[in-house]
Design a protein around this motif. Structure first.
Motif, PDB file in Angstrom:
ATOM      1  N   ARG A 528      -3.144   2.715  -3.581  1.00 51.65           N
ATOM      2  CA  ARG A 528      -2.464   4.077  -3.278  1.00 51.65           C
ATOM      3  C   ARG A 528      -1.295   3.941  -2.196  1.00 51.65           C
ATOM      4  O   ARG A 528      -1.279   3.002  -1.760  1.00 51.65           O
ATOM      5  CB  ARG A 528      -3.364   5.188  -2.725  1.00 51.65           C
ATOM      6  N   PRO A 529      -0.379   4.898  -2.168  1.00 52.80           N
ATOM      7  CA  PRO A 529       0.634   4.552  -1.410  1.00 52.80           C
ATOM      8  C   PRO A 529       0.089   4.568   0.100  1.00 52.80           C
ATOM      9  O   PRO A 529       0.782   3.712   0.869  1.00 52.80           O
ATOM     10  CB  PRO A 529       1.372   6.008  -1.309  1.00 52.80           C
ATOM     11  N   SER A 530      -1.125   5.167   0.423  1.00 52.20           N
ATOM     12  CA  SER A 530      -1.431   5.056   1.859  1.00 52.20           C
ATOM     13  C   SER A 530      -1.901   3.467   2.269  1.00 52.20           C
ATOM     14  O   SER A 530      -1.678   3.009   3.236  1.00 52.20           O
ATOM     15  CB  SER A 530      -2.546   5.953   2.159  1.00 52.20           C
ATOM     16  N   ALA A 531      -2.449   2.687   1.141  1.00 54.75           N
ATOM     17  CA  ALA A 531      -2.790   1.521   1.295  1.00 54.75           C
ATOM     18  C   ALA A 531      -1.489   0.615   1.626  1.00 54.75           C
ATOM     19  O   ALA A 531      -1.570  -0.363   2.582  1.00 54.75           O
ATOM     20  CB  ALA A 531      -3.765   1.158   0.176  1.00 54.75           C
ATOM     21  N   LEU A 532      -0.578   0.521   0.880  1.00 51.66           N
ATOM     22  CA  LEU A 532       0.726  -0.129   1.223  1.00 51.66           C
ATOM     23  C   LEU A 532       1.400   0.350   2.585  1.00 51.66           C
ATOM     24  O   LEU A 532       1.384  -0.620   3.166  1.00 51.66           O
ATOM     25  CB  LEU A 532       1.563   0.239   0.008  1.00 51.66           C
ATOM     26  N   VAL A 533       1.319   1.300   2.853  1.00 48.14           N
ATOM     27  CA  VAL A 533       1.922   1.915   4.182  1.00 48.14           C
ATOM     28  C   VAL A 533       1.014   1.314   5.287  1.00 48.14           C
ATOM     29  O   VAL A 533       1.394   0.880   6.450  1.00 48.14           O
ATOM     30  CB  VAL A 533       1.761   3.275   4.194  1.00 48.14           C
ATOM     31  N   THR A 534      -0.413   1.412   5.147  1.00 53.12           N
ATOM     32  CA  THR A 534      -1.291   0.828   6.362  1.00 53.12           C
ATOM     33  C   THR A 534      -1.130  -0.768   6.402  1.00 53.12           C
ATOM     34  O   THR A 534      -0.991  -0.964   7.620  1.00 53.12           O
ATOM     35  CB  THR A 534      -2.680   1.030   5.720  1.00 53.12           C
ATOM     36  N   VAL A 535      -0.730  -1.338   5.419  1.00 52.33           N
ATOM     37  CA  VAL A 535      -0.727  -2.783   5.646  1.00 52.33           C
ATOM     38  C   VAL A 535       0.733  -3.125   6.311  1.00 52.33           C
ATOM     39  O   VAL A 535       0.665  -4.051   7.165  1.00 52.33           O
ATOM     40  CB  VAL A 535      -0.693  -3.473   4.299  1.00 52.33           C
TER      41      VAL A 535
END
Length: 1012
Positions: A528-535
């Motif tokens: 999800r977008p939040s996963a990419l942003v978190t990394v």
């Protein structure tokens, strides 16, 4: 009787008429006519448009959202209401192009589209975008503004008439119709009628201009000409006429020659004045730039992934009938480009109506009056089931449209130069020889060197202390291309600038809860977008992202990685708490409330106000160095969990190497099918796309049933895979009405040769790019040749030096020669791949010293390869998967690829089963469909494998199990033991090397022919 003075009198009269008419033209811009425009009412006003309803029989008292100001100059401004006609007339909404006024639908009474359609029983409505240079904010309008305006008008007219709408558009107005229909998924649309509206501007450019020239011009127009200015109406008129200068000159000469004959000119005067400039309006700069980028450079109407606001759409979403009216001599809306609508909208019934006319003649003039409007009226009647299909209209099938590929990569020197500047490559010590090496390599790759050189130069310049990281590259992209799409997810578009801002906010949230530079923080999230942003946020902060797979062994993984904080999505928060770590929840938006059953220790990062967080003095964004640890991955190839450590340099190695080998550009869309916790997802798919400035299409998971639909919607050009993932795709039946494929490349690692061949058959014109990249070795091999399916290719520049060394087949120890140095493998001889890293080596990585000279350092990959005479490397299998038999080592990938070459074989796997003294090599194959496999087939396929490296037994299974990552599960097969005798099992004859039927069970001991 005529007198001698009659010729003189006639000449004088002609001259006098000429002068009088010329004075009138000079004074008023043309001859004055008594023609009156068709009556209309302005029934709705918006900042973007005024909605006209022509020939309405009544008007109500109240307007629909009467928010605009200004006047159209004619029509009934006071009658702003909408009342439905007493007669059930089918409504048709007509859309003009951006640079032509709405009066194109009513130029003169004799050729008026609205008058003709009304007489034929239609209810005509016209969108008037006005003149942008006279409207508040008009010169800031974008392409999205126009598409959304058309969609809004469909709603207004549908609400007023109580029924679905027919939508018609001329030239670019027709393109708006296609885009709006896709945006709405054809909701409330009966049909679409377009007039000279091209779908493919690149492969079918006006005046036959070559595609690369068109794209070059579009780059200049978008980046330099209209980046900060608009196109005035007079220039739009001039440009339109210059598209056909000969016809324009002839018209002017004809007008001057007939200027004395007023009656002869009056019938065409309104049309002439319209083309001379009165019909043209200004064109806003942002809309021009948007059109150049999406329609021309990226060709989004053809390949999909067209961005409307924050939505991504594809013309494949159009499902209503389409009629494309095309001019056989049209040099602007080239017939080939107009017909392409059939190939990109397979779910729609597409019809065409060719007319012997030019671009303007399609909608204005005698041909339009006699052919266009009567046929369009009959078409609408046919769609409304009140008439027959008109003559001359033919259906166009998706696969009947010829033309060049819409996704041909166009490499530009200017674009390459801009990439050099955008990536900030400076002149530093050693850049000269690096540049030469990079250019030589890119010439070998077979495409323009300048396009790839900046990435390879940057890769070659990286040293241990160089600042480079995942988040830093995103920040660079946000500065260079802020409004470009970074990633697409669930039909939504997230731009680089928006993603970069979100990353910064998440960094502030992490700092607020105590995360510091160098901390190891787990990430447990679905794609999800939040996963990419978190990394990326952990990368920007300088922390280490530990990518946790969703596993029942979460407690073990946390212990193995010494992680105490885990960023999780709401679905995984409770699992993190149960495993003993602190859950930092991200995703769902700031307005979300956590479920009440979550543990009290959970921290909701969404509820932290980033503006209220005071940044510590130690914080420096994107300060990560090449030698810093960036990511931790987990693998379980040997049954026990192992960690794989990835530095910023190794991430950059994979990212820039992928972008160069795959030729990724801003026009590319990379379909990421692997989750971020898999190395191929973050290093190859996401990393390559970010390094190339491409769009990332994030997927919730690989679903063969929806694969083609998502590819079309997102405009996917590059598909990533792992192992046999694409096997499930080629098993799917092809749709009855299949649109052309936008895919140009499949890239990944481990695709079986049989699957490779079927992918080529299903998606003609595509390539397969096989990578080999180690998470702990600085090497990237890439197979850039489509003529060698199965090869891993050659090392990319900037990566480590590689060699093959001979190893003992039993112990795996390096075999030494004279002086105690390692023996290098000869051509076509197995050997272990070792790499000589450019930068330092982590202490956790196994190293070999003194292999070829005193003190040298090499990193073993533990993978067995062969190198052919061309210098390409072929993976035979990991060292721990080699089956060590009485007759020698059997290499699993080598055997599986050979068996996969059989058209009858679906998938193959090779494994060892313990025997009395040594292992028995067994190969299992599954059938493709109902095909029959014989022993002769098996023997023929394995004839390319050295005799001592062939399996002892080959048998057929209904299906071969695969792992989570789609790798054939040899461990599960080995657990079943030796196969039983039967008609679909064969044993190797050591005398002949062939395979004969296995007629009885194999006893312990060496396999011999008398056991057959």
């Amino acid at each position: 009787m005529p007198t001698a003075l009659d010729p003189f009198s006639a000449a004088l009269k002609t001259a006098t008429s000429f002068v009088v008419n010329a004075v009138e033209v000079l004074r008023f811009g043309g001859l004055q006519t008594d023609e009156e425009p068709s009556p209309f009412e302005i029934v709705a006003r918006r900042p973007m448009f005024r909605l006209r309803r022509y020939c309405a029989t009544s008007a109500g008292a109240a307007g629909i959202g009467d928010v605009g100001t200004g006047s159209l100059g004619r029509g009934n401004d006071d009658a702003a209401g909408i009342d439905e006609d007493t007669a059930p007339r089918p409504p048709i909404v007509l859309v003009p192009p951006m640079m032509i006024s709405a009066d194109v639908w009513d130029v003169s009474p004799s050729t008026s589209a609205v008058a003709a359609l009304h007489r034929a029983g239609m209810d005509p409505w016209v969108i008037d975008f006005g003149s942008p240079d006279l409207e508040a904010g008009g010169l800031e309008r974008t392409l999205t503004d126009h598409v959304v305006a058309v969609s809004e008008v469909i709603d207004l007219v549908g609400a007023a008439t109580g029924r679905s709408v027919h939508l018609g558009g001329y030239s670019q107005g027709g393109m708006f119709c296609y885009q709006a229909a896709a945006y709405r998924r054809s909701r409330d649309l009966e049909s679409i009628v377009t007039f000279g509206s091209p779908v493919d501007w690149r492969g079918n450019a006006p005046l036959g201009v070559p595609e690369d020239v068109v794209v070059s011009i579009a780059h200049v127009v978008a980046d330099y000409v209209f980046s900060d200015r608009s196109l005035p109406g007079w220039l739009a008129s001039t440009g339109f006429r210059l598209l056909d200068p000969i016809k324009t000159a002839r018209s002017q000469v004809s007008f001057l020659r007939q200027l004395h004959d007023r009656e002869a000119l009056l019938g065409h005067e309104r049309q002439r004045r319209f083309l001379a400039g009165e019909g043209f309006v200004a064109w806003s700069g942002p809309a021009i730039v948007d059109m150049m980028q999406q329609v021309v450079i990226q060709n989004r109407m053809m390949v999909g992934g067209f961005v409307v606001g924050d939505h991504v759409v594809s013309l494949a979403d159009i499902t209503c009938p389409v009629l494309a009216v095309l001019g056989e001599v049209d040099e602007i809306g080239v017939p080939g480009g107009v017909r392409k609508i059939a190939s990109v909208a397979p779910a729609a019934e597409v019809f065409e109506f060719p007319i012997r006319a030019g671009h303007f003649g399609l909608v204005v003039g005698s041909v339009a009056a006699s052919l266009t409007w009567p046929t369009v009226a009959d078409w609408i009647g046919w769609i409304e089931h009140i008439g027959e299909r008109p003559d001359g209209i033919t259906e166009v099938e998706p696969d009947s449209v010829d033309g060049s590929s819409p996704t041909k990569t166009v490499m530009l020197a200017a674009d390459g130069a801009m990439r050099v500047a955008g990536l900030g490559i400076g002149a530093i010590r050693g850049a000269g020889h690096l540049a030469v090496g990079a250019l030589q390599t890119t010439r070998a790759l077979g495409y323009e060197a300048l396009h790839a050189a900046p990435r390879l130069l940057r890769l070659g310049q990286i040293q241990t202390g160089t600042r480079i990281s995942f988040a830093k590259i995103i920040a660079e992209r946000a500065r260079a291309q802020p409004d470009d799409a970074c990633f697409l997810f669930s039909d939504r578009v997230h731009t680089y600038s928006a993603v970069d801002s979100r990353i910064t906010n998440v960094v502030r949230g992490l700092i607020a809860v105590g995360v510091r530079q160098g901390d190891h923080v787990g990430v447990l999230m679905e794609t999800r977008p939040s996963a990419l942003v978190t990394v990326a946020a952990l990368s920007r902060l300088g922390a280490v992202a530990v990518l946790l797979p969703p596993s029942r062994s979460l407690t073990e993984l946390l212990r193995l990685s010494s992680v105490t904080d885990v960023v999780a999505d709401p679905e995984h928060a409770s699992k993190v708490s149960e495993a003993g770590a602190r859950a930092l929840v991200l995703g769902g938006g700031s307005e979300r409330d956590l479920p009440s059953d979550l543990p009290p220790g959970v921290v909701d990062l969404e509820h932290i106000d980033p503006e209220a967080v005071e940044l510590p003095r130690w914080y420096r964004p994107n300060h990560g160095r090449a030698g810093d640890l960036a990511f931790v991955f987990f693998t379980r190839s040997t049954g026990a969990w192992q960690t794989k450590l990835v530095t910023n340099h190794r991430w950059a190695l994979s990212a820039f190497g992928t972008a160069s080998a795959a030729r990724l550009t801003a026009a590319s869309t990379v379909y990421c099918l692997s989750p971020l916790h898999h190395p191929s997802g973050l290093l190859t798919a996401v990393g390559g796309a970010v390094a190339g400035g491409s769009r990332i299409a994030l997927s919730r998971g690989f679903d063969p049933a929806t694969f083609d639909e998502e590819v079309r919607r997102y405009g996917v050009t590059v598909v990533t895979y792992t192992w046999a993932m694409m096997r499930e795709l080629v098993r799917q039946p092809e749709p009855a009405r299949q649109a052309h494929s936008t895919i140009t490349l499949f890239m990944g690692s481990g695709m079986p040769r049989g699957v490779w061949r079927r992918i080529m058959d299903r998606y003609p014109g595509t390539r397969v790019l096989e990578f080999y990249a180690g998470t702990e070795a600085d090497v990237v091999l890439a197979n850039l040749s489509t003529s060698k399916p199965g090869a891993r290719g050659r090392p990319l520049p900037g990566t480590a030096e590689v060699r093959l060394v001979e190893v003992d087949p039993d112990s795996g120890a390096v075999i030494t020669g004279p002086g105690g140095y390692a023996k290098q493998s000869e051509v076509n001889t197995p050997g272990m791949l070792v790499t000589r890293p450019r930068l330092g080596v982590d202490a956790s990585v196994r190293r070999l010293r003194g292999l070829f000279r005193p003190g040298d350092t090499w990193v073993p990959t533990n993978d067995i390869f062969e190198r052919d005479r061309d210098g390409d490397f072929w993976l035979l299998g990991p060292a721990d998967s080699v089956v060590r038999t009485e007759h020698g080592p059997v290499y699993p990938i080598q055997v599986a690829d050979a068996l996969g070459d059989l058209p009858e074989v679906d998938l193959a796997a090779v494994y060892g089963v313990p025997g009395a003294t040594r292992q028995v090599a067994v190969a299992a194959v599954s059938r493709w469909g109902s095909a029959t496999i014989t022993g002769a087939d098996i023997g023929g396929a394995l004839s390319s494998v050295p005799a001592d490296a062939r399996p002892d037994i080959v048998h057929v299974l209904d299906d071969i199990p695969v792992t989570t990552w789609h790798r054939p599960d040899s461990t599960a097969l080995a657990a079943r033991g030796l196969p039983k005798a039967g008609p679909q099992a064969w044993i190797r004859d050591p005398e002949t090397g062939g395979y004969v039927r296995l007629t009885k069970a194999v006893r312990d001991g060496p396999l011999v022919a008398d056991e057959m």
